[in-house]
Every structure is written in structure tokens, then in C-alpha cells.
Design a protein around this motif. Structure first.
Motif, PDB file in Angstrom:
ATOM      1  N   GLY A  12       0.806  -1.207   0.000  1.00 26.42           N
ATOM      2  CA  GLY A  12       0.000   0.000   0.000  1.00 26.42           C
ATOM      3  C   GLY A  12       0.843   1.261   0.000  1.00 26.42           C
ATOM      4  N   GLY A  13       0.188   2.361  -0.343  1.00 27.45           N
ATOM      5  CA  GLY A  13       0.900   3.623  -0.417  1.00 27.45           C
ATOM      6  C   GLY A  13       0.589   4.581   0.709  1.00 27.45           C
ATOM      7  N   SER A  14      -0.140   4.107   1.735  1.00 25.76           N
ATOM      8  CA  SER A  14      -0.493   4.971   2.863  1.00 25.76           C
ATOM      9  C   SER A  14       0.565   4.827   3.953  1.00 25.76           C
ATOM     10  N   GLY A  15       1.519   5.762   3.960  1.00 29.04           N
ATOM     11  CA  GLY A  15       2.673   5.648   4.848  1.00 29.04           C
ATOM     12  C   GLY A  15       2.330   5.503   6.313  1.00 29.04           C
ATOM     13  N   LEU A  16       1.321   6.239   6.763  1.00 31.46           N
ATOM     14  CA  LEU A  16       0.932   6.183   8.170  1.00 31.46           C
ATOM     15  C   LEU A  16       0.415   4.792   8.537  1.00 31.46           C
ATOM     16  N   TYR A  17      -0.304   4.171   7.627  1.00 30.28           N
ATOM     17  CA  TYR A  17      -0.868   2.845   7.880  1.00 30.28           C
ATOM     18  C   TYR A  17       0.216   1.775   7.848  1.00 30.28           C
ATOM     19  N   VAL A  18       1.183   1.944   6.963  1.00 34.72           N
ATOM     20  CA  VAL A  18       2.336   1.036   6.941  1.00 34.72           C
ATOM     21  C   VAL A  18       3.075   1.115   8.277  1.00 34.72           C
ATOM     22  N   GLU A  19       3.310   2.337   8.733  1.00 34.27           N
ATOM     23  CA  GLU A  19       4.038   2.537   9.983  1.00 34.27           C
ATOM     24  C   GLU A  19       3.285   1.949  11.168  1.00 34.27           C
ATOM     25  N   ALA A  20       1.950   2.040  11.128  1.00 33.60           N
ATOM     26  CA  ALA A  20       1.137   1.500  12.219  1.00 33.60           C
ATOM     27  C   ALA A  20       1.369   0.007  12.394  1.00 33.60           C
ATOM     28  N   ILE A  21       1.486  -0.707  11.275  1.00 31.94           N
ATOM     29  CA  ILE A  21       1.678  -2.154  11.360  1.00 31.94           C
ATOM     30  C   ILE A  21       3.123  -2.505  11.701  1.00 31.94           C
ATOM     31  N   LEU A  22       4.068  -1.825  11.092  1.00 26.11           N
ATOM     32  CA  LEU A  22       5.474  -2.176  11.307  1.00 26.11           C
ATOM     33  C   LEU A  22       5.983  -1.763  12.685  1.00 26.11           C
ATOM     34  N   LYS A  23       5.502  -0.635  13.197  1.00 24.76           N
ATOM     35  CA  LYS A  23       6.061  -0.102  14.439  1.00 24.76           C
ATOM     36  C   LYS A  23       5.042   0.112  15.544  1.00 24.76           C
ATOM     37  N   GLY A  24       3.820   0.451  15.175  1.00 23.93           N
ATOM     38  CA  GLY A  24       2.852   0.868  16.178  1.00 23.93           C
ATOM     39  C   GLY A  24       3.027   2.339  16.484  1.00 23.93           C
ATOM     40  N   PHE A  25       2.108   2.870  17.269  1.00 22.73           N
ATOM     41  CA  PHE A  25       2.119   4.286  17.582  1.00 22.73           C
ATOM     42  C   PHE A  25       2.277   4.531  19.062  1.00 22.73           C
ATOM     43  N   ASP A  26       2.640   5.750  19.368  1.00 24.70           N
ATOM     44  CA  ASP A  26       2.684   6.161  20.762  1.00 24.70           C
ATOM     45  C   ASP A  26       1.271   6.141  21.341  1.00 24.70           C
ATOM     46  N   ASP A  27       1.191   5.939  22.631  1.00 27.25           N
ATOM     47  CA  ASP A  27      -0.088   5.793  23.311  1.00 27.25           C
ATOM     48  C   ASP A  27      -0.610   7.160  23.743  1.00 27.25           C
ATOM     49  N   PHE A  28      -1.722   7.592  23.133  1.00 31.65           N
ATOM     50  CA  PHE A  28      -2.320   8.867  23.483  1.00 31.65           C
ATOM     51  C   PHE A  28      -3.597   8.649  24.289  1.00 31.65           C
ATOM     52  N   PRO A  29      -3.864   9.504  25.256  1.00 27.65           N
ATOM     53  CA  PRO A  29      -5.114   9.381  26.024  1.00 27.65           C
ATOM     54  C   PRO A  29      -6.317   9.739  25.168  1.00 27.65           C
ATOM     55  N   ASP A  30      -7.493   9.258  25.576  1.00 22.65           N
ATOM     56  CA  ASP A  30      -8.728   9.605  24.882  1.00 22.65           C
ATOM     57  C   ASP A  30      -9.017  11.095  25.068  1.00 22.65           C
ATOM     58  N   ILE A  31      -9.534  11.705  24.019  1.00 22.67           N
ATOM     59  CA  ILE A  31      -9.871  13.125  24.052  1.00 22.67           C
ATOM     60  C   ILE A  31     -11.390  13.263  24.018  1.00 22.67           C
ATOM     61  N   GLN A  32     -11.915  14.156  24.814  1.00 23.05           N
ATOM     62  CA  GLN A  32     -13.364  14.360  24.844  1.00 23.05           C
ATOM     63  C   GLN A  32     -13.861  14.807  23.466  1.00 23.05           C
ATOM     64  N   PRO A  33     -14.945  14.185  22.976  1.00 23.14           N
ATOM     65  CA  PRO A  33     -15.485  14.557  21.658  1.00 23.14           C
ATOM     66  C   PRO A  33     -15.819  16.040  21.546  1.00 23.14           C
ATOM     67  N   SER A  34     -16.213  16.679  22.651  1.00 24.64           N
ATOM     68  CA  SER A  34     -16.580  18.103  22.604  1.00 24.64           C
ATOM     69  C   SER A  34     -15.381  18.975  22.207  1.00 24.64           C
TER      70      SER A  34
END
Length: 313
Positions: A101-123
Motif C-alpha cells: 500500500g501507499g499509505s505511509g501512516l498505515y504502513v508505519e502503524a503495522i510495522l512499528k505501532g504508535f505512541d499511546d495517546f489518552p482519549d480526548i473528549q469529543p466536545s
């Protein structure tokens, strides 16, 4: 002795030949293909996202192709969770699998994973969206510079095109506002371990050839019915999935802002720009084995075989 799992990952700009190579490798290794193209997930967007045709889909088992609707909320985190579960299942059958695939962010998600961010209020998210709508991209850039000057300077120097991406900028600002901490404070945390070794294959071409292939693909999309496909989804043009090259330009045409020839030229121009951004992203990726798109497939297979045989088992 436990076998090492390998995820052959094929990257490169749009229209470079990733699909054909992935099918050839899947047939050679007798394995499946995970698609990580962030727009090919959506079943209403077939022609404009260059989804593999029926013959190609039958040539090798594919996953994450037109498996979602544009009306569903689906993001890179959802894909990461689902794709890793699918890979665990596939590795039970074959210790070599393919991702393309050509979606770099999605490739990175599978190969490395992402930093853990807290949930943000929808408001908070809705408030930022409203501010962006009324004040534009300048507002998001100003807020990020104010709330996280370190990260603002980092992306300004290393990845300036990110400053022009409203979705990414809104995310940065919402994390700052929602947590009271700079976005950068959540980066470089411990990543999740993966149960596979990636082998990354990059395809490239000289700029003239790349642009020629893109222009040809757009012409074929128009011939294949992209106009009708865009018309079918036009009433839902506000959806995030449809903020995509190939659709936005035709929406302007439907609204009388441009004529059809101009819209098609804009699709070609914006796709070429997108391909340049893809290459910029992927050229920063580590440990890529780059090949010209015209290189013999068996040359690539031999490189993969050599990398596997040199890996400690």
C-alpha cells in the motif's frame, strides 16, 4: 524450533506497480496479501482508489479490500488492531506474508505501532473542527505553535507538508488542549513489539515515467466510470473518506465550479503531488530495499530470499 515470521512490505508512490508485484510475490511464496491503502477499504470507492480488479483479486487472497463503508468510522488505530489480528491468523499457515500500500501512516502503524495517546473528549474535537471551519488552517498552525512550539519547529523543518494537512493538525491541537500537555510529550514512548521481521521493498521510477503512469491511470479511471462513481457518492461529500483526490475535483465539477477537462487535469496534477509526498515519506523509512519498477521480479525474490537466509532463525 520456532520459525521467524516475515512480513514482506511493498511501498512506493501511486501507479508504480505495487499491486502486480504483490500478487507475483504472493503466488511465489504461497501467501496472502494485506492491503494498507487507506482508501481501498471503502466499498463505495472502487474506481477512484484503483482497487485490484476481479482477476487480480482471484490471483491471490486479499484482505482489507472494500471491507468497510464510507459511513463507518474507521481510522489508522482500528486498522492496526484488525490487521495485526489477521496477520497472527495468517502466520499460523505460512511464516511469510505480504503487505502492500501507499499509505505511509498505515504502513508505519503495522510495522512499528504508535505512541499511546489518552482519549480526548469529543466536545474538544468538535470545538477545534468549528474553529478550523471558521478560521482556516492558519488557526491550527498558530495554536500548535502556541501549545507545542518544539513539535511545531520539528515538523516545520523535517516534514513541512504536515502543516498543510488539516486532519493531522487538528489531531495535534486536540491532544494539546485535551490533555493540557504538549503533543510531543507523548512521542517516543515504548512501542509495541511485533511478532514478525519486516522486509521492506520499495518501488520507484524517474519523475517523468512516474507522472506518465499517473496520467495514464487517471485517463483509464475516467474511461472505467469514475464520473458515475463520484456522482453516486456526491451527496455524502462531507464524509472524511471522500476528502480524496479524484473525488474532490469531480465534486467541484458537479457544482459548476469547473468544467470536466479542468477537473480531470486537476486530478492528474493533485495525484502527481500526492505521489511526491508519498516518496518523501517513504524515503525517510529505514531499511528499504529500493528497486526500479521495471526490475525483474526474480531479482526482487532473490533479494528477499537472501535477507531471509541471513536472518538468525
Amino acid at each position: 524450533m520456532t520459525k521467524t515470521n516475515y512480513l514482506i512490505t511493498i511501498i512506493g508512490p501511486t501507479a508504480i506497480g505495487k499491486t502486480a508485484l504483490s500478487i507475483g510475490l504472493a503466488q511465489h511464496f504461497g501467501c496472502d496479501i494485506i492491503s494498507c491503502d487507506s482508501r481501498q477499504f471503502f466499498k463505495e470507492m472502487k474506481i477512484g482508489t484503483a482497487v485490484p480488479n476481479e482477476e487480480e483479486l482471484k490471483a491471490a487472497p486479499h484482505h482489507f479490500i472494500q471491507n468497510k463503508s464510507i459511513f463507518e468510522s474507521y481510522n489508522v488505530g482500528d486498522f492496526e488492531r484488525e490487521a495485526l489480528l489477521k496477520l497472527d491468523e495468517l502466520f499460523e499457515k505460512n511464516n511469510i506474508q505480504i503487505m502492500v500500500g501507499g499509505s505511509g501512516l498505515y504502513v508505519e502503524a503495522i510495522l512499528k505501532g504508535f505512541d499511546d495517546f489518552p482519549d480526548i473528549q469529543p466536545s474538544i474535537r468538535e470545538e477545534i473542527k468549528a474553529e478550523f471551519k471558521s478560521k482556516g488552517l492558519d488557526y491550527l498552525q498558530y495554536k500548535l505553535k502556541e501549545l507545542d512550539p518544539i513539535y511545531f519547529e520539528k515538523i516545520s523543518s523535517e516534514n513541512p507538508q504536515t502543516l498543510q494537512n488539516p486532519q493531522r493538525m487538528m489531531r495535534f491541537v486536540e491532544v494539546c488542549l485535551g490533555t493540557g500537555k504538549p503533543y510531543s510529550s507523548f512521542l517516543n514512548q515504548k512501542k509495541n513489539k511485533r511478532n514478525f521481521t519486516p522486509i521492506i521493498i520499495g518501488l520507484e521510477a524517474n519523475r517523468e515515467m512516474m507522472y506518465e503512469r499517473i496520467n495514464r491511470r487517471v485517463d483509464l479511471m475516467i474511461q472505467d466510470g469514475l464520473l458515475a462513481e463520484a456522482k453516486n457518492v456526491y451527496q455524502n461529500k462531507h464524509l472524511n473518506a471522500l476528502q480524496t483526490v479524484g473525488y474532490r475535483e469531480l465534486f467541484d465539477y458537479f457544482e459548476g465550479k469547473t468544467n470536466l477537462d479542468f477537473a480531470i487535469d486537476e486530478i492528474k496534477k493533485n495525484t502527481r503531488r500526492f505521489a511526491k509526498r508519498q516518496l518523501t515519506w517513504f524515503k525517510r523509512t529505514e531499511n528499504v530495499n529500493w528497486f526500479d519498477f521495471e526490475d525483474d521480479r526474480f531479482k526482487i525474490i532473490q533479494r528477499i530470499a537472501n535477507l531471509i537466509s541471513n536472518e538468525p532463525q
